[in-house]
Design an enzyme around this catalytic site. Structure first.
Site, PDB file in Angstrom:
ATOM      1  N   TYR A   1     -29.119 -12.796   4.702  1.00 32.80           N
ATOM      2  CA  TYR A   1     -27.716 -12.405   4.753  1.00 32.80           C
ATOM      3  C   TYR A   1     -27.241 -11.534   5.486  1.00 32.80           C
ATOM      4  O   TYR A   1     -26.235 -11.261   6.325  1.00 32.80           O
ATOM      5  CB  TYR A   1     -27.379 -12.134   3.341  1.00 32.80           C
ATOM      6  CG  TYR A   1     -26.192 -12.193   2.917  1.00 32.80           C
ATOM      7  CD1 TYR A   1     -25.139 -13.140   2.790  1.00 32.80           C
ATOM      8  CD2 TYR A   1     -25.318 -10.832   2.388  1.00 32.80           C
ATOM      9  CE1 TYR A   1     -23.785 -12.994   2.630  1.00 32.80           C
ATOM     10  CE2 TYR A   1     -23.973 -10.558   2.262  1.00 32.80           C
ATOM     11  CZ  TYR A   1     -23.247 -12.068   2.258  1.00 32.80           C
ATOM     12  OH  TYR A   1     -21.934 -11.974   1.993  1.00 32.80           O
TER      13      TYR A   1
ATOM     14  N   GLY B   1     -13.962 -22.264   3.486  1.00 29.52           N
ATOM     15  CA  GLY B   1     -14.528 -21.975   2.184  1.00 29.52           C
ATOM     16  C   GLY B   1     -13.210 -21.428   1.488  1.00 29.52           C
ATOM     17  O   GLY B   1     -13.336 -20.716   0.575  1.00 29.52           O
ATOM     18  N   ALA B   2     -12.354 -22.592   1.694  1.00 25.54           N
ATOM     19  CA  ALA B   2     -10.923 -22.591   0.812  1.00 25.54           C
ATOM     20  C   ALA B   2     -10.936 -22.727  -0.646  1.00 25.54           C
ATOM     21  O   ALA B   2      -9.946 -22.676  -1.355  1.00 25.54           O
ATOM     22  CB  ALA B   2     -10.034 -23.110   1.615  1.00 25.54           C
ATOM     23  N   ASN B   3     -11.864 -23.665  -1.184  1.00 23.91           N
ATOM     24  CA  ASN B   3     -12.046 -23.879  -2.577  1.00 23.91           C
ATOM     25  C   ASN B   3     -12.177 -22.913  -3.572  1.00 23.91           C
ATOM     26  O   ASN B   3     -12.217 -23.209  -4.788  1.00 23.91           O
ATOM     27  CB  ASN B   3     -12.925 -25.108  -2.647  1.00 23.91           C
ATOM     28  CG  ASN B   3     -14.206 -24.950  -2.514  1.00 23.91           C
ATOM     29  OD1 ASN B   3     -14.448 -24.887  -1.249  1.00 23.91           O
ATOM     30  ND2 ASN B   3     -15.069 -25.008  -3.404  1.00 23.91           N
ATOM     31  N   SER B   4     -12.887 -21.966  -3.226  1.00 22.55           N
ATOM     32  CA  SER B   4     -13.474 -21.028  -3.926  1.00 22.55           C
ATOM     33  C   SER B   4     -13.326 -19.433  -3.905  1.00 22.55           C
ATOM     34  O   SER B   4     -12.733 -19.188  -2.732  1.00 22.55           O
ATOM     35  CB  SER B   4     -15.140 -21.166  -4.020  1.00 22.55           C
ATOM     36  OG  SER B   4     -15.660 -20.308  -4.862  1.00 22.55           O
ATOM     37  N   GLY B   5     -13.458 -18.614  -4.909  1.00 22.91           N
ATOM     38  CA  GLY B   5     -13.106 -17.193  -4.429  1.00 22.91           C
ATOM     39  C   GLY B   5     -12.332 -16.491  -3.621  1.00 22.91           C
ATOM     40  O   GLY B   5     -10.976 -17.022  -3.717  1.00 22.91           O
TER      41      GLY B   5
ATOM     42  N   SER C   1     -18.995  -8.466   6.073  1.00 31.25           N
ATOM     43  CA  SER C   1     -19.617  -7.662   4.718  1.00 31.25           C
ATOM     44  C   SER C   1     -20.177  -6.677   5.232  1.00 31.25           C
ATOM     45  O   SER C   1     -20.992  -6.272   6.175  1.00 31.25           O
ATOM     46  CB  SER C   1     -20.604  -8.526   4.048  1.00 31.25           C
ATOM     47  OG  SER C   1     -21.061  -7.791   2.942  1.00 31.25           O
TER      48      SER C   1
ATOM     49  N   GLY D   1     -11.346 -17.323  -0.446  1.00 33.72           N
ATOM     50  CA  GLY D   1     -10.985 -18.312   0.363  1.00 33.72           C
ATOM     51  C   GLY D   1      -9.648 -18.860  -0.456  1.00 33.72           C
ATOM     52  O   GLY D   1      -8.512 -18.985   0.401  1.00 33.72           O
TER      53      GLY D   1
HETATM   54  N1  LIG Z   1     -18.376 -11.409  -2.945  1.00 35.84           N
HETATM   55  C1  LIG Z   1     -18.642 -10.446  -2.423  1.00 35.84           C
HETATM   56  O1  LIG Z   1     -18.953  -9.426  -3.094  1.00 35.84           O
HETATM   57  C2  LIG Z   1     -18.590 -10.385  -0.981  1.00 35.84           C
HETATM   58  C3  LIG Z   1     -18.899  -9.228  -0.487  1.00 35.84           C
HETATM   59  C4  LIG Z   1     -18.872  -9.202   0.908  1.00 35.84           C
HETATM   60  C5  LIG Z   1     -18.646 -10.096   1.736  1.00 35.84           C
HETATM   61  N2  LIG Z   1     -18.503 -11.430   1.219  1.00 35.84           N
HETATM   62  C6  LIG Z   1     -17.899 -12.762   2.155  1.00 35.84           C
HETATM   63  O2  LIG Z   1     -16.897 -13.173   1.662  1.00 35.84           O
HETATM   64  C7  LIG Z   1     -16.781 -14.600   1.954  1.00 35.84           C
HETATM   65  C8  LIG Z   1     -16.134 -15.443   0.691  1.00 35.84           C
HETATM   66  O3  LIG Z   1     -17.206 -15.662  -0.178  1.00 35.84           O
HETATM   67  P1  LIG Z   1     -16.754 -15.629  -1.686  1.00 35.84           P
HETATM   68  O4  LIG Z   1     -17.611 -14.250  -2.426  1.00 35.84           O
HETATM   69  O5  LIG Z   1     -15.259 -15.707  -2.064  1.00 35.84           O
HETATM   70  O6  LIG Z   1     -17.788 -16.632  -2.326  1.00 35.84           O
HETATM   71  P2  LIG Z   1     -17.692 -18.235  -3.007  1.00 35.84           P
HETATM   72  O7  LIG Z   1     -16.592 -17.971  -4.030  1.00 35.84           O
HETATM   73  O8  LIG Z   1     -19.133 -18.625  -3.149  1.00 35.84           O
HETATM   74  O9  LIG Z   1     -16.955 -18.928  -1.830  1.00 35.84           O
HETATM   75  C9  LIG Z   1     -17.656 -19.356  -0.637  1.00 35.84           C
HETATM   76  C10 LIG Z   1     -17.041 -20.589   0.047  1.00 35.84           C
HETATM   77  O10 LIG Z   1     -17.806 -21.000   1.152  1.00 35.84           O
HETATM   78  C11 LIG Z   1     -17.936 -22.249   1.111  1.00 35.84           C
HETATM   79  N3  LIG Z   1     -19.075 -22.686   2.063  1.00 35.84           N
HETATM   80  C12 LIG Z   1     -20.366 -22.482   1.614  1.00 35.84           C
HETATM   81  N4  LIG Z   1     -21.187 -23.096   2.429  1.00 35.84           N
HETATM   82  C13 LIG Z   1     -20.166 -23.932   3.369  1.00 35.84           C
HETATM   83  C14 LIG Z   1     -20.633 -24.901   4.300  1.00 35.84           C
HETATM   84  N5  LIG Z   1     -21.648 -25.231   4.616  1.00 35.84           N
HETATM   85  N6  LIG Z   1     -19.495 -25.472   4.894  1.00 35.84           N
HETATM   86  C15 LIG Z   1     -18.146 -25.319   4.370  1.00 35.84           C
HETATM   87  N7  LIG Z   1     -18.031 -24.261   3.465  1.00 35.84           N
HETATM   88  C16 LIG Z   1     -19.106 -23.669   2.992  1.00 35.84           C
HETATM   89  C17 LIG Z   1     -18.182 -22.513  -0.459  1.00 35.84           C
HETATM   90  O11 LIG Z   1     -17.960 -23.900  -0.566  1.00 35.84           O
HETATM   91  P3  LIG Z   1     -18.507 -24.669  -1.858  1.00 35.84           P
HETATM   92  O12 LIG Z   1     -17.851 -24.314  -3.059  1.00 35.84           O
HETATM   93  O13 LIG Z   1     -18.421 -26.193  -1.708  1.00 35.84           O
HETATM   94  O14 LIG Z   1     -20.088 -24.369  -2.010  1.00 35.84           O
HETATM   95  C18 LIG Z   1     -17.019 -21.721  -0.749  1.00 35.84           C
HETATM   96  O15 LIG Z   1     -15.639 -22.381  -0.731  1.00 35.84           O
HETATM   97  C19 LIG Z   1     -18.237 -14.861   2.520  1.00 35.84           C
HETATM   98  O16 LIG Z   1     -18.081 -14.937   3.849  1.00 35.84           O
HETATM   99  C20 LIG Z   1     -19.025 -13.631   1.751  1.00 35.84           C
HETATM  100  O17 LIG Z   1     -20.251 -13.553   2.535  1.00 35.84           O
HETATM  101  C21 LIG Z   1     -18.154 -11.514  -0.255  1.00 35.84           C
END
Ligand SMILES: NC(=O)c1ccc[n+]([C@@H]2O[C@H](COP(=O)([O-])OP(=O)(O)OC[C@H]3O[C@@H](n4cnc5c(N)ncnc54)[C@H](OP(=O)(O)O)[C@@H]3O)[C@@H](O)[C@H]2O)c1
Length: 283
Positions: free
Chosen positions: A164, A13-17, A139, A19
């Protein structure tokens, strides 16, 4: 190809947020970083942005964690190009209001957040060495989670929080069980809660629905760089090389839910995941 002598990290998930923030931080610390991304265009756009800072050794590979054959293809190709995995950051994640299923027919949050990473990790284990580290981005939502062993795909009474929460509890249970099983090999496995972070989590990738909410939350929530701190700490700090099987928050060991402490549930989930992925790890 990795540069000789450098540590190699894989970030999902390295392209966003978070990652993307993790990739940047590891590359700046001298790691060769392989970005695992499911979408070529989004992956290439992120890579281009990350490479605007010179001397970052970052490579892009595609893989859909909701598609087991694609994970097998990815790991086969990875092993041809890279000799080792020093750090694996299982960061990718989805949250979905509707019940969606993966290519293989699993409820998406369980299928991607847990099962896809389970298969990926087991298939990369033979490239891990003494001192390798696995970091699972879980999480605090695991605390409301329960593993529905009788209905793992949540066909009855789907709810986003239920799904989730189940997937994130699975992240913590997997961390604990895998840590025990790979301890003798000198590999550490830890997980973390990043905090509430303004990322693209929950934003529809096609319609953009949800992005205005993320925009508003930017002022209240942590930035992706702040949110990624604990995963980066576990990947690079000395504690992450010694401690194993623990749940971290704000770079410190933190308490989990009662369900997350259950060895019997961790073992049951591990065995179920082996069966569903047809990938087995000898005890
Ligand atoms: N944000 C928060 O407040 C929060 C809180 C607790 C835990 N987390 C955890 O933190 C982690 C990172 O999330 P983030 O908040 O940085 O969200 P994000 O910006 O939505 O990033 C999620 C990443 O996962 C990738 N992904 C989704 N489905 C996939 C698949 N089938 N195969 C490969 N890659 C996939 C997405 O790719 P695309 O861009 O192509 O969709 C994106 O790169 C997650 O595990 C999340 O549960 C987040």
């Amino acid at each position: 190809m990795a540069t000789e002598g450098k540590k190699i990290a894989v970030v999902t998930g390295a392209n966003s947020g978070m990652g993307k923030a993790t990739v940047a931080a590891l590359a700046d610390r001298g790691y060769t970083v392989v970005m695992l991304c499911r979408n070529k265009a989004r992956g290439e756009a992120a890579l281009e942005e990350l490479q605007m800072i010179k001397n970052r050794d970052i490579h892009l590979m595609s893989c859909d964690l909701g598609h087991m054959d694609d994970i097998r293809r990815f790991t086969d190709e990875f092993k041809v190009s890279y000799p080792r995995v020093d750090v694996l950051v299982n960061n990718a994640g989805v949250v979905s209001l509707d019940r969606r299923i993966t290519y293989d027919g699993y409820e998406e949050q369980f299928g991607v957040n847990h099962l896809g990473h389970f298969l990926l990790t087991l298939r990369l284990l033979d490239k891990m060495v003494q001192g390798s580290r696995i970091i699972v981005v879980a999480s605090g939502a695991h605390k409301v989670g329960k593993i529905h062993f009788d209905d793992i795909n949540l066909k009855k009474g789907f709810h986003a929080i239920k799904a989730y929460g189940q997937s994130k509890l699975a992240n913590v249970l997997f961390t604990r069980e895998l840590a025990l099983r790979v301890k003798a090999r000198g590999i550490t496995v830890n997980c973390c809660h990043p905090g509430a972070v303004a990322t693209s989590m929950g934003v529809d990738r096609i319609t953009g629905f949800g992005s205005s909410v993320t925009g508003i939350l930017k002022n209240i929530f942590l930035s992706p760089e702040e949110g990624a701190k604990t995963a980066i700490y576990l990947a690079t700090g000395s504690e992450g090389g010694k401690v194993t099987g623990k749940y971290f928050y704000r770079c410190q060991i933190s308490a989990t839910s009662k369900a997350a402490k259950s060895r019997s549930q961790a073992k049951q989930l591990f065995e179920l995941s082996e069966k569903l992925t047809e990938e087995y790890l000898p005890l």
